[in-house]
Design an enzyme around this catalytic site. Sequence first.
Site, PDB file in Angstrom:
ATOM      1  N   GLU A  98       2.783   0.902   8.014  1.00  0.00           N
ATOM      2  CA  GLU A  98       1.704  -0.076   8.118  1.00  0.00           C
ATOM      3  C   GLU A  98       2.254  -1.327   8.794  1.00  0.00           C
ATOM      4  OE1 GLU A  98      -0.996  -0.193   5.006  1.00  0.00           O
ATOM      5  OE2 GLU A  98      -1.720  -2.219   5.386  1.00  0.00           O
ATOM      6  N   ASN A 113       0.727  -0.918  -0.268  1.00  0.00           N
ATOM      7  CA  ASN A 113      -0.457  -0.065  -0.464  1.00  0.00           C
ATOM      8  C   ASN A 113       0.107   1.306  -0.832  1.00  0.00           C
ATOM      9  OD1 ASN A 113      -2.317  -2.111   0.297  1.00  0.00           O
ATOM     10  ND2 ASN A 113      -1.790  -1.722   2.432  1.00  0.00           N
ATOM     11  N   GLU A 143      -7.349  -6.399  -1.806  1.00  0.00           N
ATOM     12  CA  GLU A 143      -7.795  -5.551  -0.703  1.00  0.00           C
ATOM     13  C   GLU A 143      -8.079  -4.118  -1.161  1.00  0.00           C
ATOM     14  OE1 GLU A 143      -4.754  -6.167   2.335  1.00  0.00           O
ATOM     15  OE2 GLU A 143      -5.957  -7.784   3.145  1.00  0.00           O
ATOM     16  N   ARG A 164     -11.285 -18.316   0.859  1.00  0.00           N
ATOM     17  CA  ARG A 164     -10.201 -17.340   0.627  1.00  0.00           C
ATOM     18  C   ARG A 164      -8.860 -18.036   0.432  1.00  0.00           C
ATOM     19  NH1 ARG A 164      -8.129 -12.590   4.793  1.00  0.00           N
ATOM     20  NH2 ARG A 164      -6.046 -12.398   3.903  1.00  0.00           N
ATOM     21  N   ASP A 218      -2.702 -15.256   5.636  1.00  0.00           N
ATOM     22  CA  ASP A 218      -2.059 -13.965   5.899  1.00  0.00           C
ATOM     23  C   ASP A 218      -1.139 -14.001   7.118  1.00  0.00           C
ATOM     24  OD1 ASP A 218      -1.432 -11.339   5.626  1.00  0.00           O
ATOM     25  OD2 ASP A 218      -3.301 -10.564   6.437  1.00  0.00           O
ATOM     26  N   GLU A 252       2.761  -8.857  12.852  1.00  0.00           N
ATOM     27  CA  GLU A 252       1.380  -8.384  12.914  1.00  0.00           C
ATOM     28  C   GLU A 252       0.487  -9.327  13.718  1.00  0.00           C
ATOM     29  OE1 GLU A 252      -0.125  -7.883   8.969  1.00  0.00           O
ATOM     30  OE2 GLU A 252      -2.184  -7.530   9.632  1.00  0.00           O
TER      31      GLU A 252
HETATM   32  C1  BDP Z   1      -2.038  -7.945   5.679  1.00  0.00           C
HETATM   33  C2  BDP Z   1      -2.025  -6.650   6.402  1.00  0.00           C
HETATM   34  C3  BDP Z   1      -2.266  -5.464   5.541  1.00  0.00           C
HETATM   35  C4  BDP Z   1      -1.411  -5.554   4.290  1.00  0.00           C
HETATM   36  C5  BDP Z   1      -1.704  -6.846   3.571  1.00  0.00           C
HETATM   37  C6  BDP Z   1      -0.779  -7.091   2.387  1.00  0.00           C
HETATM   38  O1  BDP Z   1      -3.001  -6.712   7.425  1.00  0.00           O
HETATM   39  O2  BDP Z   1      -1.977  -4.321   6.291  1.00  0.00           O
HETATM   40  O3  BDP Z   1      -1.639  -4.473   3.455  1.00  0.00           O
HETATM   41  O4  BDP Z   1      -1.489  -7.921   4.423  1.00  0.00           O
HETATM   42  O5  BDP Z   1       0.108  -7.923   2.529  1.00  0.00           O
HETATM   43  O6  BDP Z   1      -1.215  -8.786   6.428  1.00  0.00           O
HETATM   44  O7  BDP Z   1      -0.948  -6.504   1.342  1.00  0.00           O
END
Ligand code: BDP
Length: 714
Positions: free
Chosen positions: A180, A223, A304, A349, A378, A406
């Site tokens: 991921e 995840n 999430e 958020r 994020d 990312e």
């Molecule tokens: C975000 C990402 C996602 C991650 C999430 C996380 O887009 O893929 O699962 O954070 O940190 O940056 O849990």
Amino acid sequence: MIARLFCWMIAIAMASLTQVASAEDGYDLWLRYRPAQGEAAGRIAAQATAIVAPGTSATLTAVRAELQRGVTGMTGKAPALSDTVQQDALWLASSASTPALPVKTNGLGNEGYAIRSVTKDGKAVTLIAANSDIGLLHGAFHWLRLAQSGERLDRLDISSAPKIGLRLLNHWDNLDGTVERGYAGSSIWDWWRLPDWKGPRYTDYARANASIGINGTVLNNVNAKSDSLTAPYIAKAAALADIFRPYGIKVYLSVKWTAPMELDGLKTADPLDPQVAAWWKAKADAIYKEIPDFGGFLVKANSEGQPGPQDYKRTHADGANMLAAAVKPHGGIVMWRAFVYAHDNPDDRAKQAYSDFKPLDGQFADNVIVQVKNGAIDFQPREPFHPLFGAMPKTPLMMEFQITKEYLGQSTHLTYLGPLFEETLTSDTYAKGKGSTVAKVIDGSLDGHKLTGIAGVANIGTDRDWSGSIFNQADWYVFGRMAWDTGLTAQGVAREWATLTFSPDAKVIDPVVAMMMGSREAAVDYMTPLGLTHVMATGHHYGPGPWVADLARPEWNPVYYHKADANGIGFDRTKTGSNATGQYAAPVAKMLDKVKTTPERDLLWFHHVGWDSKLQSGETVWNGLVHRYDRGVAYVAGMQTSWEALRPYVDAERFAETQALLGIQHREAQWWRDASIAYFQSIAKRPLPADAAPPAQTLDWYKAQNFPYAPGHH
Ligand code: BDP
């Protein structure tokens, strides 16, 4: 005959020409140990005629192997291994095995070391001293770093110990081999063939990490899949732990909250249910049986879509403490992530993690540490520091940075993260008055915590160069170095890395470091200038998408973040808006509540301002935005020029790769700039400043771009 001689001479001439620049694929990272040039080779040979590091531990075996490899590579001559101290030797000794060391080791802890040029029984030696073999390993890597950098080695007096206890990589690696947000190939964990096949990469991974002080690794994605807790996968993790152990690196696992239900059919995952607690205890026992020094669990819960204790009307503390009890008898810990926001919570958020966690301060067990991302949204190109830092004095907090980029150009853009890390660590929370920096929160000194940590989401994959590009290796490097010593500067570490990666020659280092140092700011300029945030395209986050407004959850849409309208742009987070500023200590809140005292770099993060309001430069917000986009693109063009001039000094392979990637970056920076301007102009309805070119395409064209196969999105 003469012709043959001639060919010979040409061959020799060619060989010496290419010596500086023989092709490299980046696999060796910063541990290249190439032949030292000029006097440096002699200096190294003179200080390492022998290696004296007696002992049978796996760590000492690794230390000897590394020093031999390094010295041999740099000098062309293998140093002897000896059990007795001799003239001009490198002597490694720990207080545990050698009484009356000529150097004091108290204060070095379990991982630190001292390196000193001393005389022992009339013999001049370089002593690397520590309290443990792991400390010696770190000291050996420091010495090798100095040697590779061409530094003098004859009058050393160094001591170093980490201030932060847990210095971890977080791999977001899936059991199917995908990663991921991974942009460097597949997962380096060959789960399928583990535990039988243990490829050499695992050892090289451990060497690289140990060399920069990383001492733990979370193997799987936050995840998480429950399967990683089944017996076969525990055995696979144990095989990796065995390889990493001599390098002082512990293994950790991310866990899925509902694993007891998924794996063993429990009716609930309620943390207060005794059966659930018993399940985790048994699971922890089973893991520790295979991995006696297992580090512990990392948990993403109620975030999430991941399940968690709140599904049972319990708190994060209830959940964390239940898991903590399971690992406690074995000395394990729980890292509980604070990256939470909920779809049914209408609040900003940026405020939700604080609202959830702050009230729990003081309720966590003593082997729980709460892992907080550097900013409240994020991993954006720039975020103000997370308001939880400084707000939970009774709870150890650890930092989570994202090394994989990312939101910062993924594997193609050169955007050195050192300045981002430094900016966050030196931010002042004012939690206990001026000087209460984020670094002091996470090293435990502000509130007297012993359990301390910092994590970086890894950018490592199966690519030959590990990180997707040569320059992305610098992000892994700087993470480790700053985790070891939060006081290091981005610039200092960039110099170190460039020296080790390319050459100690100032003709190379100076321009490379200059490129690196401005590169993150350039990305901020061409992606999210003036405090804009989260305007990336949907899902894969590759490229611009400031117009996106169609996603189910409001806070997934870029329009939620920039709030551009006919009057202006930016998110009002002041006390008259969402009052996110109120989550900071009073002096910070006060500063951020006013446009005038808000750092301009965070302007639109905290304020909604008119298109025609004035920036510090005197130009309007609209013109300033456009100029920043242009500045970002121009910076990338400047990096291209600098890099071209380095052609004679860099090997063909690494030169060509970087050159090509800078080409992509330039094209994409232009795309970001054009798409963003096309969109914001459609809202601001202002003309472009006279010196700015119109976007190359129409807004509709930018909106129509679609990248279903962009990497890293699983
Ligand atoms: C975000 C990402 C996602 C991650 C999430 C996380 O887009 O893929 O699962 O954070 O940190 O940056 O849990």
